[in-house]
Design an enzyme around this catalytic site. Structure first.
Site, mmCIF file in Angstrom:
data_model
loop_
_atom_site.group_PDB
_atom_site.id
_atom_site.type_symbol
_atom_site.label_atom_id
_atom_site.label_comp_id
_atom_site.label_asym_id
_atom_site.label_seq_id
_atom_site.Cartn_x
_atom_site.Cartn_y
_atom_site.Cartn_z
ATOM 1 N N ARG A 121 -5.249 -15.964 9.089
ATOM 2 C CA ARG A 121 -4.232 -14.579 8.187
ATOM 3 C C ARG A 121 -4.478 -14.610 6.302
ATOM 4 O O ARG A 121 -4.115 -15.581 6.371
ATOM 5 C CB ARG A 121 -3.213 -14.317 8.737
ATOM 6 N N ASP A 314 4.983 -1.913 11.386
ATOM 7 C CA ASP A 314 4.911 -2.708 12.923
ATOM 8 C C ASP A 314 4.970 -2.421 13.879
ATOM 9 O O ASP A 314 4.971 -2.208 15.356
ATOM 10 C CB ASP A 314 6.485 -3.714 13.209
ATOM 11 N N LYS A 341 -3.219 -8.483 10.480
ATOM 12 C CA LYS A 341 -1.865 -8.833 12.058
ATOM 13 C C LYS A 341 -2.006 -9.476 13.025
ATOM 14 O O LYS A 341 -3.323 -9.770 13.000
ATOM 15 C CB LYS A 341 -0.709 -7.106 12.035
ATOM 16 N N ARG A 345 -4.644 -4.568 14.780
ATOM 17 C CA ARG A 345 -4.751 -4.096 15.347
ATOM 18 C C ARG A 345 -5.102 -2.660 15.425
ATOM 19 O O ARG A 345 -5.322 -1.270 16.354
ATOM 20 C CB ARG A 345 -3.190 -3.423 15.210
HETATM 21 C C1 S3P Z 1 8.280 -8.859 7.618
HETATM 22 C C2 S3P Z 1 7.468 -7.790 6.932
HETATM 23 C C3 S3P Z 1 6.317 -6.925 7.627
HETATM 24 C C4 S3P Z 1 6.401 -6.693 8.628
HETATM 25 C C5 S3P Z 1 6.033 -8.225 9.713
HETATM 26 C C6 S3P Z 1 7.931 -8.763 9.124
HETATM 27 C C7 S3P Z 1 9.455 -8.593 6.882
HETATM 28 O O1 S3P Z 1 5.492 -7.328 7.183
HETATM 29 O O2 S3P Z 1 4.859 -6.792 9.354
HETATM 30 O O3 S3P Z 1 6.421 -7.793 10.979
HETATM 31 O O4 S3P Z 1 10.203 -10.245 7.636
HETATM 32 O O5 S3P Z 1 9.007 -9.261 5.799
HETATM 33 P P1 S3P Z 1 4.415 -7.350 5.545
HETATM 34 O O6 S3P Z 1 5.494 -7.851 4.487
HETATM 35 O O7 S3P Z 1 2.317 -8.397 5.478
HETATM 36 O O8 S3P Z 1 4.200 -5.611 5.895
#
Ligand code: S3P
Length: 429
Positions: A121, A314, A341, A345
């Site tokens: 990632r 999510d 992700k 996905r």
């Molecule tokens: C999260 C932010 C999101 C989300 C992840 C948790 C966080 O990701 O998809 O499951 O706790 O800040 P991104 O900030 O990369 O969109």
């Protein structure tokens, strides 16, 4: 391999979903950076949050479990100590990205490693904005983990973020807290704001302008240990909301779910699709809370664009599942982040729903989903691909099946919802 339940008689009942994952991570982090004791109630003991706990223990912070509470004995903003080995981030993107922001301003060097999925990632999203504060983070040539952080004093900065990501924003906020002068962080689109809300509770000087995009951080304020009550995770409630809407003869209530507007995209999507959903607000000292009730619904198709995505990021596998049950063709656009992700996905959702006869056209930044009345099972073995949310989406889809289905790699579900299958059993009539 897990045999998946079917629900020919529908779902009914009431559940309290586990604590919010994002808020659980942040409570441990702020507790560790604060002076004094922080008690965290309804902490989510999922693998990802336990990764955060272990990382801070490795950084010298005492953290004890007491029933379902967690006690964090913070040593203040400069209280972390160098770990004697590489910090293992497991599968957790949130731990990694937020910790990069915290460690950049520490007084020592750290190494971060992760599992195979996490090591693919993108981490440049974080290292590049952090470099504007003077952070020194070395990544692999592909811009991924392993990472080496050379912690030192940072400088204040004004930065414009290029990706709409709460993780990247939070990393920048942590760097700004350790800087020698004030900072301004400007987001591309509003993303979940749990870091800002909780930092204010802990005593930090952080303000957000009315545009919900511009954040000002004034460093130098000592954080003080707090009592944190973690609300139910909307992203976990979303599985039951989806199940309640698509499985005939169902009515389900979810208690004490977080209603922070940066997280309620799935409720809006359900409303737009015509689902029978009702919300009862519950008084709360922290973030907004409510009880949600959903019933089996006739669903209309939906169209999502870039501005809709952060509040439902999510839940997009579930939006695809809802769309697969809608009367017509739905479209998700502006969601290229789905490609990076826990799995890609767009690809894995298309593949798994494809096994149930759903026609999905993959787009670079989303998908077009053709709704259908019933599944036409082409392959009875669904696969989580090691992605917790994909595994749970598959288990929800199976409830509507008239043929038994199985799930491979079901273990991944413990990343965010260790009690998922026992909650599911409670609801099946
Ligand atoms: C999260 C932010 C999101 C989300 C992840 C948790 C966080 O990701 O998809 O499951 O706790 O800040 P991104 O900030 O990369 O969109």
């Amino acid at each position: 391999m897990k045999e998946l339940a079917m629900a020919p008689n529908g779902l009914s009942g009431r559940l309290t979903v586990p604590g919010d994952k994002s808020i659980s991570h942040r409570a441990v982090m702020l507790g560790a950076l604060a002076k004094g004791e922080t008690r965290i109630r309804h902490f989510l003991p999922g693998q990802d949050c336990l990764t955060t706990v272990k990382a801070f223990q490795d950084l010298g912070v005492r953290i004890d479990r007491e029933g379902e509470s967690l006690l964090v004995y913070g040593q203040g903003l400069r209280g972390l100590k160098a770990a004697d080995k590489a910090l293992d981030m497991g599968n957790s993107g949130t731990t990694t990205r937020l910790l990069l922001g915290i460690l950049a301003g520490s007084s020592f060097a750290s190494q971060l490693i992760g599992d195979a999925s996490l090591s693919k990632r993108p981490m440049k999203w974080v290292s590049q904005p952090l470099a504007k504060f003077g952070a020194e983070i070395a990544l692999s040539p592909a811009g991924t983990l392993p990472a080496t952080v050379k912690g030192h004093k940072l400088r204040g900065a004004e930065i414009q973020l290029e990706v709409a990501s709460a993780q990247v924003k939070s990393a920048a906020i942590f760097a700004a807290l350790a800087a020698d002068s004030p900072s301004t962080i400007i987001e591309k689109l509003p993303t979940r704001n749990h870091t800002e809300i909780m930092l204010r509770q802990f005593g930090a000087d952080i303000t957000t302008e009315a545009d919900n995009l511009t954040i000002h951080v004034q460093p130098g304020q000592e954080l003080l240990g707090q009592e944190v009550e973690v609300p139910g995770d909307m992203s976990s409630a979303a599985f039951w909301l989806t199940a309640g809407a698509i499985v005939p003869n169902s009515k389900v209530t979810l208690s004490r779910v977080n209603l922070n507007p940066t997280r309620t995209g799935i409720v809006k999507v359900l409303e737009q699709m015509g689902a029978k959903i009702s919300i009862e607000q519950v008084p709360s000292k922290g973030e907004e809370l409510g009880n949600l009730t959903i019933e089996t619904s006739q669903l209309a198709p939906v169209k999502l664009t870039a501005a809709d995505i952060p509040a439902v990021i999510d839940e997009l596998p579930l939006v695809a599942l809802l769309a697969a049950c809608a009367d017509g063709s739905s479209e998700i656009r502006g969601a290229e982040e789905l490609r990076v992700k826990e799995t890609d996905r767009i690809k894995t959702v298309s593949q798994e729903l494809g096994k149930l006869g759903v026609e999905i056209t993959e787009l670079p930044d989303g998908m077009i989903i053709k709704g259908r009345k019933n599944w036409q099972v082409k392959d009875d073995t669904l696969d989580s691909h090691g992605d917790h949310r994909l595994g749970m989406m598959a288990a929800i889809a199976a409830l509507k099946s008239d043929k038994p289905l199985r799930l491979a790699n079901e273990d991944s579900i413990s990343v965010s919802y260790p009690g998922f299958f026992s909650d599911l059993e409670k609801l099946v009539r």
